[in-house]
Design a protein around this motif. Structure first.
Motif, short mmCIF file in Angstrom:
data_model
loop_
_atom_site.label_atom_id
_atom_site.label_comp_id
_atom_site.label_asym_id
_atom_site.label_seq_id
_atom_site.Cartn_x
_atom_site.Cartn_y
_atom_site.Cartn_z
N PHE A 279 0.82 -1.21 0.00
CA PHE A 279 0.00 0.00 0.00
C PHE A 279 0.86 1.26 0.00
CE2 PHE A 279 -3.75 -2.17 -0.15
CZ PHE A 279 -3.99 -3.02 0.92
N GLY A 280 2.04 1.19 0.60
CA GLY A 280 2.92 2.34 0.53
C GLY A 280 3.47 2.55 -0.87
N ARG A 281 3.77 1.43 -1.57
CA ARG A 281 4.32 1.52 -2.92
C ARG A 281 3.26 1.95 -3.93
NH1 ARG A 281 6.15 -3.09 -2.90
NH2 ARG A 281 4.49 -4.18 -4.02
N SER A 282 2.05 1.47 -3.77
CA SER A 282 0.98 1.80 -4.71
C SER A 282 0.33 3.14 -4.42
CB SER A 282 -0.10 0.71 -4.66
OG SER A 282 -0.70 0.66 -3.37
N ARG A 283 0.66 3.74 -3.27
CA ARG A 283 0.13 5.06 -2.90
C ARG A 283 -1.40 5.08 -2.95
NH1 ARG A 283 2.93 9.53 -6.40
NH2 ARG A 283 1.86 10.83 -4.88
N LEU A 284 -1.99 4.06 -2.32
CA LEU A 284 -3.45 4.00 -2.28
C LEU A 284 -4.02 5.15 -1.46
CD1 LEU A 284 -6.15 2.49 -2.76
CD2 LEU A 284 -5.66 1.18 -0.68
N PHE A 285 -3.33 5.51 -0.37
CA PHE A 285 -3.81 6.57 0.52
C PHE A 285 -3.07 7.87 0.22
CE2 PHE A 285 -4.00 2.48 2.82
CZ PHE A 285 -5.38 2.37 2.92
N ASP A 286 -3.79 8.99 0.37
CA ASP A 286 -3.21 10.28 0.02
C ASP A 286 -2.35 10.88 1.12
OD1 ASP A 286 -5.13 10.94 1.84
OD2 ASP A 286 -6.16 12.41 0.59
N GLU A 287 -2.15 10.19 2.24
CA GLU A 287 -1.24 10.65 3.29
C GLU A 287 -0.62 9.45 3.96
OE1 GLU A 287 -2.15 10.11 6.63
OE2 GLU A 287 -4.11 9.26 6.23
N THR A 288 0.54 9.67 4.61
CA THR A 288 1.32 8.56 5.17
C THR A 288 1.17 8.43 6.68
OG1 THR A 288 3.24 10.04 5.40
CG2 THR A 288 3.02 8.81 3.33
N GLU A 289 0.63 9.44 7.36
CA GLU A 289 0.56 9.38 8.82
C GLU A 289 -0.36 8.25 9.29
OE1 GLU A 289 2.37 10.82 10.94
OE2 GLU A 289 1.32 9.99 12.68
N GLY A 290 -1.54 8.09 8.63
CA GLY A 290 -2.47 7.04 9.03
C GLY A 290 -1.88 5.65 8.88
N PRO A 291 -1.35 5.27 7.68
CA PRO A 291 -0.73 3.95 7.55
C PRO A 291 0.44 3.74 8.50
CG PRO A 291 -1.21 4.87 5.39
CD PRO A 291 -1.49 5.95 6.38
N ARG A 292 1.23 4.78 8.78
CA ARG A 292 2.35 4.63 9.71
C ARG A 292 1.84 4.35 11.14
NH1 ARG A 292 5.33 8.34 7.97
NH2 ARG A 292 4.35 10.06 9.09
N ARG A 293 0.76 5.05 11.51
CA ARG A 293 0.19 4.81 12.83
C ARG A 293 -0.35 3.39 12.96
NH1 ARG A 293 -5.24 7.83 15.04
NH2 ARG A 293 -5.39 6.77 17.05
N LEU A 294 -0.97 2.87 11.87
CA LEU A 294 -1.47 1.50 11.90
C LEU A 294 -0.32 0.51 12.03
CD1 LEU A 294 -3.83 -0.48 11.63
CD2 LEU A 294 -3.59 -0.32 9.13
#
Length: 741
Positions: free
Chosen positions: A274-289
């Motif tokens: 998901f980080g490589r495909s840039r599914l989400f428009d920000e990185t803070e949420g995935p990093r917190r997960l």
């Protein structure tokens, strides 16, 4: 020398042969003539001259033939190289193990390999360059090899397929006849084309079935059925952070590849994908997960929200299980968030109206607060509506500087005066418009000659249209109408301003048609057009079309004022538009009884065809006071506004004080305290945005040139040529009162 006996259509060799024969004949005549004869001697001299010319012409022809042969050889080599490159490209595509196809930015098929056509044999004969993507999907929907889901019709499948195609990246599976499965992956290219891969995953699907069948007992089947029937996407991981279960809704929400959505896949693989495909428009949420999953101690329940690049809001909930495994659920809350945003907007509007009614009831404070509100509305409207006449005035003043004839000067002065009179008229009209809602607007209904209004507006906007290379046409008229002159002029000016502003190329037409006892004023353009769903919204305050060219120049008040003024005057307002072809606004006004004016009075003097220089704001950063004064004097002699600064600190302070951003920066490379102009340009762009800039320096090293190239900065070596500097300024589009933000 008469060479008429030589046919220019003959080949070069044939022409040379004829010329040599001529020379030989002349030589024979000279030899036969008497040696003592003066005439024979003269003929001999002419023969020698002719032979020399023949030889020179022969050499020129030989050189030309040699150059032609060399050019043909290079052309043949270039064609050979291009054919070889094309062959290598197709060979490389053909070597890809998966089916591959490439669509361009217009969704037209560019190329594909043979494996792409093998998947659906009954569609293969329809594949070829030029095939539209929509047609390709329709052909696939009629293929007998595709097995649609039980709850989905062929049309539903086409609709869903086209919807997924609009995403930046997508992976999905297609079931084929014979219990075969195909994974389709689409990825947007940098040029907004689409690269499509088709991978055979039948074996993976069968392995997944076998593994799942081994794990499923009666209780597992019940759990699985429950998971597949809830509206949340759920994934379950064991204590080693490995995937052990999921439901179909998870695949719909996140679209993970089939290679990842398998039993035993580590959570880290999910996070990396998901980080490589840039599914989400920000990185803070995935990093917190990820931090919650990697927590070495007992995990507390996690609640957060993620926003995808496809504008989908996902409510994420994480819960740890007793054996240190964990469950993560994803809930689509897009509808709730959009409803909440709309409700907040409605509440804000309601609170504003309540506040306005409350203020109206406070008699002691009503007049003061109404004056302040009117002043605020006036300033906001003026920032939008004074742009055109003020810009016209600047252009006319520029032409006045270069004018030499007295009549031209007087004509230009009259145009400038007319432009500023327009500003005064607009100010008065805006003050009246601010009273429209209260019903206190004062009207003065008189006979208004439309020809004078249209001619004056055409004169003001002609130079602005010329700057955009638009064909502005104003049709003269002799009609006289009954209206308020100030408000009517304001209506037509706003419509014409919008047409010029939002039209990229083509024409803008202003004219009048007689319809019975009424005159219909029409403004037509070849702009982008207005979608039917947005036609009501454009008449509201501060509403602009985001896709329109130049929409950032206005505040969205022009058409709101037009609608209110037409309602106040009782003039019918009509809108006709077609997306991609243009827009027309029509205002119907009652004619005055039997009054017309001569057409010659409406035309006035023809507008100047002279091209005026742009009115620019230039920031000059130079630590040498004498050089700075000289450069400033040169710029101001061209009508350019300059902001002077000795370094970055002075420039920042000046821009903060004035509250405007320059159109272009001219910076010296060597500044005080070891600073340089490139650092100053970079720092100012960080706060003001990407502003065009040039570096003025005597340093001709490759390092400075390379830094300028990387930063997109023009390099001007000292001493600067005024012609080059003026050409640079002419290439910059002038900005109009850009506020710092």
């Amino acid at each position: 020398m008469n060479l008429s006996i030589v046919n220019p259509r003959d080949s070069l060799e044939r022409q040379n042969e004829k010329l040599l024969k001529i020379a030989s004949a002349l030589m024979r005549r000279v030899e036969q003539a008497s040696a003592d004869s003066g005439e024979a001697f003269a003929n001999f001299e002419r023969a020698l001259m002719l032979e020399a010319e023949v030889r020179a012409r022969t050499r020129d022809l030989e050189q030309t033939l040699q150059l032609l042969n060399e050019s043909n050889a290079r052309l043949a080599q270039a064609m050979s190289d291009a054919e070889r490159a094309r062959s290598d490209l197709y060979d490389a595509i053909e070597a890809v193990k998966e089916g591959f196809a490439l669509f361009d930015s217009d969704d037209v098929l560019v190329m594909h390999n043979s494996r792409f056509a093998q998947t659906l044999p009954d569609v293969a004969d329809k594949l070829g360059p030029g095939l539209n993507f929509v047609d390709y999907v329709r052909f696939c929907s009629h293929s007998r090899f595709i097995i649609f889901p039980e709850d989905m019709s062929r049309q539903d499948w086409v609709t869903q397929r086209l919807a997924t195609h609009r995403r930046q990246s997508v992976n999905f599976n297609v079931r084929l006849s014979g219990d075969r499965w195909l994974q389709v992956s689409e990825q947007r290219t940098p040029g907004q084309g689409t690269a499509m891969l088709q991978t055979e995953i039948t074996e993976l699907i069968k392995m997944e079935r076998q593994e799942r069948d081994k794990l499923l007992d009666e209780q597992a089947r019940l759990i699985r059925a429950t998971l597949d029937h809830i509206d949340q996407g759920i994934c379950i991981f064991d204590r080693d952070q490995r995937l052990v279960g999921w439901n179909a809704r998870l695949r719909d929400l996140l679209s993970p590849p089939i290679q990842i959505l398998r039993v035993g896949t580590p959570f880290a693989v999910f996070s990396e994908h998901f980080g490589r495909s840039r599914l989400f428009d920000e990185t803070e949420g995935p990093r917190r997960l990820g931090q919650w999953v990697d927590c070495p101690e007992a995990r507390m329940p996690l609640t957060m929200e993620l926003h995808t690049r496809d504008n989908v809001y996902l409510d994420v909930f994480g819960q740890e299980m007793p054996d240190r495994g964990f469950v993560i659920s994803f809930t689509d809350v897009t509808a709730e968030r959009e409803a909440q945003i709309a409700m907040n907007a409605a509440n804000a509007g309601l609170e504003r109206r309540v506040q306005e009614r409350t203020i109206a009831l406070q008699e002691a404070l009503a007049e003061a607060e109404l004056a302040n509100a009117s002043k605020s509305r006036f300033v906001a409207a003026a920032s939008h509506d004074l742009l055109q006449p003020l810009s016209a005035a600047k252009l006319f003043l520029a032409s006045l500087e270069r004018s030499s004839a007295g009549e031209d000067v007087l004509d230009t002065v009259r145009r400038v005066q007319s432009a500023f009179e327009s500003v005064e008229g607009i100010l008065g009209a805006l003050l009246d418009i601010s009273r429209l809602d209260s019903g206190n607007a004062a009207l003065s209904i008189t006979n208004v000659p439309l020809g004078q209004v249209l001619a004056q507006l055409g004169s003001e906007f002609r130079e602005i249209a010329r700057q955009k290379r638009l064909d502005l046409r104003v049709v003269p008229t002799r009609l006289v109408v009954r209206s308020d002159a100030s408000y009517l002029r304001r209506i037509v000016q706003n419509l014409l301003a919008n047409a010029v502003r939002y039209t990229r190329t083509g024409k803008v037409l202003l004219g009048v048609r007689r319809r019975g006892g009424r005159a219909r004023i029409e403004v037509w353009d070849t702009g982008p057009g207005i979608p039917e769903a947005e036609r009501a919204a454009i008449f509201r305050e501060f509403q602009r079309l985001g896709t329109s060219v130049g929409a950032e120049e206005g505040m969205g008040l022009g058409l709101a004022i037009v609608e209110r003024a037409c309602a106040l005057l009782g003039h019918d307002l009509d809108l006709v538009s077609e997306v991609g072809r243009g827009t027309g606004f029509r205002v119907s006004v009652a004619l005055a009884d039997g009054e017309e004016i001569a057409a010659s009075e409406l035309l006035g003097r023809p507008s100047s065809e002279e091209v005026h220089p742009a009115d620019l704001i230039v920031l000059v950063i130079e630590n040498d006071k004498v050089v700075r004064m000289a450069l400033t004097a040169l710029l101001e002699s061209w009508g350019v506004s300059t902001l002077e600064a000795s370094g970055l600190a002075d420039a920042d302070a000046l821009l903060q004080e004035l509250g405007i951003a320059p159109d272009i920066m001219l910076a010296d490379y060597h500044l005080d305290d070891g600073k340089n102009g490139l650092d100053a340009i970079t720092a100012i762009r960080a706060t003001q945005g990407i502003i065009p800039a040039a570096l003025v320096t005597a340093d001709r090293t490759d390092e400075v040139a390379e830094r300028c190239r990387q930063l997109g900065v023009v390099l001007l070596n000292k001493p600067v040529a005024p012609a080059r500097l003026r050409a640079l300024l002419a290439s910059v589009v002038p900005a109009t009162s850009r506020l710092m933000g």
